[in-house]
Design an enzyme around this catalytic site. Structure first.
Site, PDB file in Angstrom:
ATOM      1  N   TYR A   1      50.435  40.607  42.999  1.00 32.76           N
ATOM      2  CA  TYR A   1      50.196  39.154  43.090  1.00 32.76           C
ATOM      3  C   TYR A   1      50.993  38.372  42.051  1.00 32.76           C
ATOM      4  O   TYR A   1      51.673  37.390  42.394  1.00 32.76           O
ATOM      5  CB  TYR A   1      48.698  38.864  42.938  1.00 32.76           C
ATOM      6  CG  TYR A   1      48.328  37.423  43.237  1.00 32.76           C
ATOM      7  CD1 TYR A   1      48.323  36.935  44.538  1.00 32.76           C
ATOM      8  CD2 TYR A   1      47.958  36.551  42.216  1.00 32.76           C
ATOM      9  CE1 TYR A   1      47.979  35.614  44.823  1.00 32.76           C
ATOM     10  CE2 TYR A   1      47.616  35.229  42.494  1.00 32.76           C
ATOM     11  CZ  TYR A   1      47.621  34.773  43.798  1.00 32.76           C
ATOM     12  OH  TYR A   1      47.294  33.457  44.078  1.00 32.76           O
TER      13      TYR A   1
ATOM     14  N   SER B   1      50.924  30.160  41.323  1.00 31.43           N
ATOM     15  CA  SER B   1      49.583  30.357  40.755  1.00 31.43           C
ATOM     16  C   SER B   1      49.687  30.537  39.247  1.00 31.43           C
ATOM     17  O   SER B   1      50.730  30.990  38.740  1.00 31.43           O
ATOM     18  CB  SER B   1      48.977  31.622  41.379  1.00 31.43           C
ATOM     19  OG  SER B   1      47.854  32.064  40.644  1.00 31.43           O
TER      20      SER B   1
HETATM   21  N1  LIG Z   1      42.356  30.007  45.656  1.00 31.38           N
HETATM   22  C1  LIG Z   1      42.947  30.045  44.476  1.00 31.38           C
HETATM   23  O1  LIG Z   1      42.276  30.081  43.418  1.00 31.38           O
HETATM   24  C2  LIG Z   1      44.442  30.030  44.364  1.00 31.38           C
HETATM   25  C3  LIG Z   1      44.990  29.927  43.069  1.00 31.38           C
HETATM   26  C4  LIG Z   1      46.373  29.921  42.947  1.00 31.38           C
HETATM   27  C5  LIG Z   1      47.181  30.010  44.063  1.00 31.38           C
HETATM   28  N2  LIG Z   1      46.614  30.123  45.295  1.00 31.38           N
HETATM   29  C6  LIG Z   1      47.509  30.250  46.428  1.00 31.38           C
HETATM   30  O2  LIG Z   1      47.220  29.267  47.408  1.00 31.38           O
HETATM   31  C7  LIG Z   1      47.514  29.792  48.698  1.00 31.38           C
HETATM   32  C8  LIG Z   1      46.303  29.620  49.613  1.00 31.38           C
HETATM   33  O3  LIG Z   1      45.223  30.334  49.045  1.00 31.38           O
HETATM   34  P1  LIG Z   1      43.738  30.151  49.581  1.00 31.38           P
HETATM   35  O4  LIG Z   1      42.863  30.340  48.407  1.00 31.38           O
HETATM   36  O5  LIG Z   1      43.643  28.943  50.409  1.00 31.38           O
HETATM   37  O6  LIG Z   1      43.623  31.466  50.491  1.00 31.38           O
HETATM   38  P2  LIG Z   1      42.807  31.778  51.840  1.00 31.38           P
HETATM   39  O7  LIG Z   1      42.550  33.229  51.812  1.00 31.38           O
HETATM   40  O8  LIG Z   1      41.658  30.839  51.994  1.00 31.38           O
HETATM   41  O9  LIG Z   1      43.889  31.448  53.004  1.00 31.38           O
HETATM   42  C9  LIG Z   1      44.986  32.254  53.192  1.00 31.38           C
HETATM   43  C10 LIG Z   1      45.317  32.298  54.675  1.00 31.38           C
HETATM   44  O10 LIG Z   1      46.511  33.085  54.872  1.00 31.38           O
HETATM   45  C11 LIG Z   1      46.370  33.761  56.106  1.00 31.38           C
HETATM   46  N3  LIG Z   1      47.289  34.889  56.240  1.00 31.38           N
HETATM   47  C12 LIG Z   1      47.136  36.170  55.804  1.00 31.38           C
HETATM   48  N4  LIG Z   1      48.168  36.926  56.186  1.00 31.38           N
HETATM   49  C13 LIG Z   1      49.008  36.110  56.888  1.00 31.38           C
HETATM   50  C14 LIG Z   1      50.247  36.319  57.558  1.00 31.38           C
HETATM   51  N5  LIG Z   1      50.849  37.527  57.575  1.00 31.38           N
HETATM   52  N6  LIG Z   1      50.831  35.255  58.176  1.00 31.38           N
HETATM   53  C15 LIG Z   1      50.233  34.043  58.175  1.00 31.38           C
HETATM   54  N7  LIG Z   1      49.053  33.789  57.571  1.00 31.38           N
HETATM   55  C16 LIG Z   1      48.446  34.822  56.936  1.00 31.38           C
HETATM   56  C17 LIG Z   1      44.899  34.177  56.126  1.00 31.38           C
HETATM   57  O11 LIG Z   1      44.468  34.517  57.445  1.00 31.38           O
HETATM   58  C18 LIG Z   1      44.219  32.941  55.544  1.00 31.38           C
HETATM   59  O12 LIG Z   1      43.795  32.067  56.568  1.00 31.38           O
HETATM   60  C19 LIG Z   1      47.934  31.244  48.499  1.00 31.38           C
HETATM   61  O13 LIG Z   1      49.326  31.331  48.500  1.00 31.38           O
HETATM   62  C20 LIG Z   1      47.362  31.587  47.130  1.00 31.38           C
HETATM   63  O14 LIG Z   1      48.099  32.597  46.475  1.00 31.38           O
HETATM   64  C21 LIG Z   1      45.263  30.137  45.475  1.00 31.38           C
END
Ligand SMILES: NC(=O)c1ccc[n+]([C@@H]2O[C@H](COP(=O)([O-])OP(=O)(O)OC[C@H]3O[C@@H](n4cnc5c(N)ncnc54)[C@H](O)[C@@H]3O)[C@@H](O)[C@H]2O)c1
Length: 259
Positions: A154, A141
């Site tokens: 984070y 990220s």
């Molecule tokens: N959305 C953003 O702006 C953004 C930016 C940079 C990086 N990211 C990264 O992208 C990835 C996905 O993010 P997102 O926005 O799709 O998040 P999201 O919250 O939509 O999805 C995350 C999923 O992880 C699952 N989860 C939680 N604990 C868990 C566990 N112990 N085992 C398995 N699954 C588990 C949740 O149930 C959820 O379905 C993450 O690693 C996040 O850090 C997101």
């Protein structure tokens, strides 16, 4: 014929956001997917929507090494192999570092970092034992490039995840297993529900050189590129998919402009 015909992918955190979009698009492009998550209702609904012949759901908590192995076993049993892995699982535990509890620190580290390690190890060891090539993508990220105040562990986790991908990448080059990370910018998902506030969304769009926040499809496209043969010579690399924001700090300096 899609570019992932005959290929199998596992997605952690695949019930939501970036993971869910990647799962859908992987199948649209010919592959089969094992969606894994701890949110069973959302995971099962997604797999129902994609179709049971090309997708399976497994309750998989990435902090549990046996569950990670079960994910590999299911992919092999149902679809015959595992070729690709997206580590997308995350759980936020925000707070100022000074006040952060050990429990909240451990939640983020265990799911975001240790979970990525365990799942990558399980998939990679199957690939190595079966002498097959593969590709793994980890989700870093912009918050892992810049400290993201009040986000708890984070930023530390996302910086470490980038290094974890680099490290696996150099160790597994000889096995033809590529491991890369994506440095995602502001992406509209359930994790960033605050982007539903039009003021926040407009403000974040304005500070992004490409003029908008990202959508899950922007990241899924990059993941699928890194999985694909088009990225055959790419490993141990962090790909910025952030609308240019990481490089834009000088845009925001007050004072004289070069007109
Ligand atoms: N959305 C953003 O702006 C953004 C930016 C940079 C990086 N990211 C990264 O992208 C990835 C996905 O993010 P997102 O926005 O799709 O998040 P999201 O919250 O939509 O999805 C995350 C999923 O992880 C699952 N989860 C939680 N604990 C868990 C566990 N112990 N085992 C398995 N699954 C588990 C949740 O149930 C959820 O379905 C993450 O690693 C996040 O850090 C997101």
């Amino acid at each position: 014929m899609g570019r992932f015909e005959g290929k199998v992918c596992i997605v952690t955190g695949g019930a939501s956001g970036i993971g869910a979009k990647t799962a859908e698009m992987f199948v649209e492009q010919g592959g089969c997917v094992v969606v894994t998550d701890v949110n069973d209702a959302a995971g099962e609904k997604l797999v129902g929507d994609i179709g049971a012949s090309k997708a399976a759901y497994l309750h998989l908590d990435v902090t549990d090494p046996d569950a990670c192995q079960a994910g590999v076993d299911l992919a092999v049993e149902k679809f015959g192999s595992v070729d690709y892995l997206l580590n997308s699982a995350v759980k936020m535990a925000p707070g100022m570092l000074k006040d952060l509890s050990l429990a909240d620190w451990n939640t983020m580290v265990n799911i975001g970092l240790t979970g990525s390690f365990l799942m990558t190890q399980a998939v990679g060891n199957w690939l190595i034992e079966n002498e097959r090539p593969g590709s793994v993508v980890m989700m870093s990220s912009i918050g892992g490039r810049q400290p993201y105040g009040m986000s708890g562990a984070y930023s530390t986790v996302k910086a470490a995840v980038k290094m974890l991908a680099d490290h696996f990448g150099i160790e597994w080059g000889g096995y033809n297993i590529r491991v890369n990370s994506i440095v995602a910018g502001h992406i509209e998902t359930p994790l960033t529900a605050y982007l539903k506030d039009p003021e926040i969304k407009r403000g974040r769009s304005e500070v992004t050189p490409l003029g908008r926040v990202g959508q899950p499809v922007d990241i899924a496209n990059a993941v699928l590129f890194l999985f694909s043969d088009e990225a055959d010579y790419v490993t141990a690399t962090a790909l910025n998919v952030d609308g240019g924001i990481t490089r834009s700090v000088m845009n925001h300096m007050p004072g004289r402009k070069w007109s």
